[in-house]
Motif scaffolding. Structure first.
Motif, mmCIF file in Angstrom:
data_model
loop_
_atom_site.group_PDB
_atom_site.id
_atom_site.type_symbol
_atom_site.label_atom_id
_atom_site.label_comp_id
_atom_site.label_asym_id
_atom_site.label_seq_id
_atom_site.Cartn_x
_atom_site.Cartn_y
_atom_site.Cartn_z
ATOM 1 N N ILE A 20 -3.901 0.006 1.954
ATOM 2 C CA ILE A 20 -4.637 -0.173 0.705
ATOM 3 C C ILE A 20 -6.036 0.421 0.840
ATOM 4 O O ILE A 20 -6.536 1.097 -0.063
ATOM 5 N N SER A 21 -6.674 0.172 1.977
ATOM 6 C CA SER A 21 -8.010 0.715 2.229
ATOM 7 C C SER A 21 -7.995 2.238 2.244
ATOM 8 O O SER A 21 -8.920 2.886 1.731
ATOM 9 N N GLN A 22 -6.953 2.839 2.808
ATOM 10 C CA GLN A 22 -6.844 4.297 2.812
ATOM 11 C C GLN A 22 -6.733 4.838 1.393
ATOM 12 O O GLN A 22 -7.328 5.876 1.064
ATOM 13 N N PHE A 23 -5.973 4.147 0.556
ATOM 14 C CA PHE A 23 -5.860 4.562 -0.844
ATOM 15 C C PHE A 23 -7.221 4.493 -1.534
ATOM 16 O O PHE A 23 -7.604 5.413 -2.270
ATOM 17 N N ALA A 35 6.002 1.718 5.526
ATOM 18 C CA ALA A 35 6.179 0.345 5.059
ATOM 19 C C ALA A 35 6.112 -0.606 6.245
ATOM 20 O O ALA A 35 6.672 -0.328 7.311
ATOM 21 N N SER A 36 5.408 -1.702 6.058
ATOM 22 C CA SER A 36 5.254 -2.674 7.133
ATOM 23 C C SER A 36 5.107 -4.063 6.546
ATOM 24 O O SER A 36 4.568 -4.230 5.448
ATOM 25 N N THR A 37 5.577 -5.053 7.279
ATOM 26 C CA THR A 37 5.417 -6.445 6.869
ATOM 27 C C THR A 37 4.187 -7.071 7.514
ATOM 28 O O THR A 37 3.870 -8.231 7.233
ATOM 29 N N MET A 38 3.494 -6.323 8.347
ATOM 30 C CA MET A 38 2.309 -6.837 9.027
ATOM 31 C C MET A 38 1.110 -6.749 8.090
ATOM 32 O O MET A 38 0.843 -5.695 7.500
ATOM 33 N N ALA A 39 0.392 -7.861 7.966
ATOM 34 C CA ALA A 39 -0.702 -7.959 7.002
ATOM 35 C C ALA A 39 -1.766 -6.892 7.230
ATOM 36 O O ALA A 39 -2.194 -6.225 6.280
ATOM 37 N N PHE A 40 -2.197 -6.705 8.463
ATOM 38 C CA PHE A 40 -3.292 -5.759 8.698
ATOM 39 C C PHE A 40 -2.861 -4.328 8.405
ATOM 40 O O PHE A 40 -3.683 -3.492 7.992
ATOM 41 N N VAL A 51 -3.626 10.873 2.663
ATOM 42 C CA VAL A 51 -3.041 9.868 3.554
ATOM 43 C C VAL A 51 -1.936 10.549 4.353
ATOM 44 O O VAL A 51 -0.878 10.876 3.818
ATOM 45 N N ALA A 52 -2.196 10.751 5.634
ATOM 46 C CA ALA A 52 -1.272 11.527 6.457
ATOM 47 C C ALA A 52 0.010 10.763 6.770
ATOM 48 O O ALA A 52 1.102 11.340 6.780
ATOM 49 N N GLY A 76 0.775 -1.236 0.000
ATOM 50 C CA GLY A 76 0.000 0.000 0.000
ATOM 51 C C GLY A 76 0.803 1.282 0.000
ATOM 52 O O GLY A 76 0.236 2.364 -0.208
ATOM 53 N N THR A 77 2.127 1.206 0.211
ATOM 54 C CA THR A 77 2.907 2.447 0.303
ATOM 55 C C THR A 77 2.974 3.174 -1.043
ATOM 56 O O THR A 77 2.841 4.395 -1.100
ATOM 57 N N VAL A 78 3.167 2.422 -2.123
ATOM 58 C CA VAL A 78 3.241 3.048 -3.448
ATOM 59 C C VAL A 78 1.894 3.663 -3.814
ATOM 60 O O VAL A 78 1.829 4.784 -4.343
ATOM 61 N N LEU A 79 0.817 2.967 -3.505
ATOM 62 C CA LEU A 79 -0.518 3.485 -3.818
ATOM 63 C C LEU A 79 -0.805 4.764 -3.038
ATOM 64 O O LEU A 79 -1.353 5.732 -3.597
ATOM 65 N N CYS A 80 -0.448 4.789 -1.773
ATOM 66 C CA CYS A 80 -0.695 5.978 -0.961
ATOM 67 C C CYS A 80 0.151 7.163 -1.431
ATOM 68 O O CYS A 80 -0.315 8.312 -1.455
ATOM 69 N N ARG A 81 1.383 6.899 -1.814
ATOM 70 C CA ARG A 81 2.222 7.976 -2.347
ATOM 71 C C ARG A 81 1.664 8.483 -3.667
ATOM 72 O O ARG A 81 1.730 9.686 -3.968
#
Length: 227
Positions: free
Chosen positions: A93-96, A82-87, A77-78, A59-64
């Motif tokens: 992704i949901s924020q995007f 990057a995180s390896t945690m699924a949630f 997106v404030a 989700g980091t690329v999408l949010c950027r």
């Protein structure tokens, strides 16, 4: 949990139909646009559907990307981390997706989180290790993780690019010809006199009496001459 074993039977046939909708050429366009739009230190993904999915999965690329379509300091997106945690990945992704809908993408054109994040292992067997990584209990190492519906993810990003071009606010970076043009509203305002003129015109939908003639018709009650 979200990582599933390979599909079989009807489920596999359905997944194969979805996979055939994926467009490798559109993938290249989207990668070029996202790299140019976001700039910075974003690395290029491995080619192919699997690489594209892994690139976007956290989700980091999408949010950027969605932040870059807003003026500096006004991104929706404030916090992007990057995180390896699924949630955490699914949350970003949901924020995007929420930000994309507020940006103007129709809800029917937006993919769901599971379309990108949830996937099935490629090349593994049904018997998985306890950790779900295919590394134990005699399972073969998995050869990748395919998104559930990456074609839908592509369509959302294509619509986002088209809308960014149509807005014309100077924030789009790239070639406008990469994306199909959105139709523009053409609102028309008529004066009162013009509207009154239209009320006196009988539209062709109401029928017409032009060309009607009684030539050759006999009067009522007259016998027909049959030769």
């Amino acid at each position: 949990m979200a990582n599933r074993g390979p599909s079989y039977g009807l489920s596999r046939e359905v997944q194969q139909k979805i996979d055939r909708q994926y467009d490798p050429e559109l993938e290249q366009i989207l990668v070029r646009w996202i790299l140019g739009q976001c700039g910075g230190d974003i690395t290029q993904p491995a080619p192919g559907r699997d690489g594209f999915q892994q690139w976007l999965k956290d989700g980091t690329v999408l949010c950027r990307l969605i932040n870059s379509l807003h003026p500096r300091g006004q991104g929706p997106v404030a916090k992007i981390q990057a995180s390896t945690m699924a949630f955490k990945q699914m949350e970003q992704i949901s924020q995007f997706l929420q930000a994309a809908e507020r940006y103007g993408i129709a809800a029917t054109d937006i993919f769901q989180t599971v379309d990108l994040w949830e996937g099935e292992r490629l090349g593994g067997r049904r018997g998985w290790g306890r950790g779900g990584d295919g590394a134990g209990d005699g399972a073969e190492p998995a050869r990748g993780l395919a998104g559930k519906n990456m074609a839908c993810v592509q369509r959302t990003l294509m619509n986002l690019g088209s809308l960014a071009v149509a807005k014309g606010d100077g924030l789009f970076v790239g070639d406008p010809n990469w994306f199909p043009k959105k139709s523009q509203e053409n609102r028309r305002v008529f004066s009162e006199d013009k509207l009154k003129e239209g009320q006196s015109v009988i539209g062709l939908q109401m029928g017409t009496n032009r060309g009607a003639s009684q030539a050759g018709m006999t009067g009522y009650g007259m016998p027909r001459q049959i030769l």
